[in-house]
Design a protein around this motif. Structure first.
Motif, PDB file in Angstrom:
ATOM      1  N   ILE A   7       2.383  32.663  -1.591  1.00 57.48           N
ATOM      2  CA  ILE A   7       1.230  33.041  -1.022  1.00 57.48           C
ATOM      3  C   ILE A   7       0.947  32.253   0.231  1.00 57.48           C
ATOM      4  N   MET A  20     -12.613  28.615   4.343  1.00 57.76           N
ATOM      5  CA  MET A  20     -12.046  30.036   4.074  1.00 57.76           C
ATOM      6  C   MET A  20     -10.716  30.177   3.040  1.00 57.76           C
ATOM      7  N   ILE A  21      -9.858  29.110   3.510  1.00 57.84           N
ATOM      8  CA  ILE A  21      -8.717  28.541   2.577  1.00 57.84           C
ATOM      9  C   ILE A  21      -9.202  27.897   1.543  1.00 57.84           C
ATOM     10  N   SER A  81      -1.716  31.679   3.112  1.00 57.41           N
ATOM     11  CA  SER A  81      -2.978  31.922   3.549  1.00 57.41           C
ATOM     12  C   SER A  81      -3.515  31.097   4.736  1.00 57.41           C
ATOM     13  N   ASN A  82      -3.924  31.711   6.046  1.00 49.63           N
ATOM     14  CA  ASN A  82      -3.857  30.943   7.188  1.00 49.63           C
ATOM     15  C   ASN A  82      -4.938  31.457   8.152  1.00 49.63           C
ATOM     16  N   SER A 109       0.207  42.229   3.090  1.00 51.71           N
ATOM     17  CA  SER A 109      -0.473  41.202   4.189  1.00 51.71           C
ATOM     18  C   SER A 109      -1.695  42.071   4.646  1.00 51.71           C
ATOM     19  N   ALA A 110      -2.733  41.041   4.831  1.00 55.39           N
ATOM     20  CA  ALA A 110      -4.341  41.423   5.323  1.00 55.39           C
ATOM     21  C   ALA A 110      -4.637  40.398   6.127  1.00 55.39           C
ATOM     22  N   ARG A 111      -5.574  40.908   7.077  1.00 55.08           N
ATOM     23  CA  ARG A 111      -6.224  39.829   7.835  1.00 55.08           C
ATOM     24  C   ARG A 111      -7.710  40.122   8.295  1.00 55.08           C
ATOM     25  N   LEU A 121      -5.061  47.438   3.357  1.00 55.65           N
ATOM     26  CA  LEU A 121      -4.800  46.865   2.207  1.00 55.65           C
ATOM     27  C   LEU A 121      -5.759  45.699   1.963  1.00 55.65           C
ATOM     28  N   LEU A 171      -9.629  35.194   7.763  1.00 52.47           N
ATOM     29  CA  LEU A 171      -8.513  34.526   7.175  1.00 52.47           C
ATOM     30  C   LEU A 171      -7.353  35.717   7.043  1.00 52.47           C
ATOM     31  N   GLY A 172      -6.346  35.107   7.009  1.00 51.45           N
ATOM     32  CA  GLY A 172      -5.161  35.963   7.113  1.00 51.45           C
ATOM     33  C   GLY A 172      -4.234  35.530   5.590  1.00 51.45           C
ATOM     34  N   ILE A 173      -3.891  36.576   5.064  1.00 51.52           N
ATOM     35  CA  ILE A 173      -3.141  36.495   3.671  1.00 51.52           C
ATOM     36  C   ILE A 173      -2.027  37.208   3.618  1.00 51.52           C
ATOM     37  N   ILE A 207      -6.717  42.277  -0.161  1.00 54.61           N
ATOM     38  CA  ILE A 207      -6.161  41.385  -1.144  1.00 54.61           C
ATOM     39  C   ILE A 207      -7.033  40.007  -1.378  1.00 54.61           C
ATOM     40  N   GLU A 249     -10.001  33.570  -2.004  1.00 55.01           N
ATOM     41  CA  GLU A 249      -9.644  33.884  -0.685  1.00 55.01           C
ATOM     42  C   GLU A 249      -9.636  35.634  -0.703  1.00 55.01           C
ATOM     43  N   SER A 250      -9.980  36.014   0.321  1.00 52.40           N
ATOM     44  CA  SER A 250      -9.829  37.326   0.588  1.00 52.40           C
ATOM     45  C   SER A 250      -9.565  37.956   2.228  1.00 52.40           C
ATOM     46  N   ALA A 251      -8.819  38.989   2.232  1.00 62.01           N
ATOM     47  CA  ALA A 251      -8.854  39.510   3.578  1.00 62.01           C
ATOM     48  C   ALA A 251      -8.644  41.163   3.408  1.00 62.01           C
ATOM     49  N   ARG A 252      -8.934  41.873   4.475  1.00 64.20           N
ATOM     50  CA  ARG A 252      -8.760  43.467   4.249  1.00 64.20           C
ATOM     51  C   ARG A 252      -8.529  44.041   5.769  1.00 64.20           C
ATOM     52  N   ASN A 253      -7.415  44.906   5.520  1.00 64.51           N
ATOM     53  CA  ASN A 253      -7.403  45.743   6.577  1.00 64.51           C
ATOM     54  C   ASN A 253      -7.114  47.286   5.599  1.00 64.51           C
ATOM     55  N   ILE A 290       1.487  37.955   1.411  1.00 66.75           N
ATOM     56  CA  ILE A 290       2.318  37.408  -0.017  1.00 66.75           C
ATOM     57  C   ILE A 290       3.711  38.037   0.133  1.00 66.75           C
TER      58      ILE A 290
END
Lengths: 105, 105
Positions: A14, B1-2, A16-17, A48-50, B53, A53-55, B55, B47-51, A57
């Motif tokens: 994971i 956020m992280i 997280s960035n 991947s999603a951003r 997808l 926060l970007g995640i 996550i 932690e959470s992000a969305r486009n 995996i």
């Protein structure tokens, strides 16, 4: 978009960035790293999603595959540029996926 | 956020999902579930992000805390509505975080 991973156990990294506002090669290198990761031994998939926060995996068959990918030459360079330019902060977590379940897949 | 998680080992629930186009209470329930999760025993962060997808990763101190949260009454209802209305597909992965490292935190 949801990775088609095998039956557990398998491994997840994971990442997280939080990005800086520096573009300078970020998108190109990101795409190159995805392509390169998919060619690595033991790669199982990624998600991947951003927003702010970007995640990202990535999924792997073993800790050894993760270790080799972390040390891959072009990836090492990308990691260094990430710290110098593209990310203001990140956290990387190495996990064992013990159990999973799905809906609608 | 992280998320500020403790030293490993700890646990992660990775919820990778694809939304339908049905809004109908989604945002409200999402926010309620975040609030509720933070009040659960053993909750460590999320932690959470969305486009396209989405996550969401929640972090926990034990498998027992994850089990109790999964069975929490309002959460069970939200899970059912998720399958009936809000998500076209999802995958949930239960993980042990074995190792982590950070930059800029």
């Amino acid at each position: 978009m949801i990775a088609h991973t095998p039956e557990p156990p398998y491994y997840a990294v994971i990442f997280s960035n939080i990005r800086t506002d520096i573009e300078d090669g970020y998108k190109e290198t990101s795409m190159e790293m995805v392509t390169l990761a998919t060619q690595q031994k033991g790669y199982l998939g990624h998600e991947s999603a951003r927003n702010d926060l970007g995640i990202t995996i990535s999924y792997w068959d073993s800790l050894e595959s993760i270790r080799i990918w972390k040390q891959q030459t072009d990836h090492l360079l990308a990691q260094r540029m990430g710290r110098e330019k593209w990310y203001s902060a990140y956290k990387t977590r190495i996990c064992v996926v013990q159990r999973d379940y799905a809906f609608g897949l």
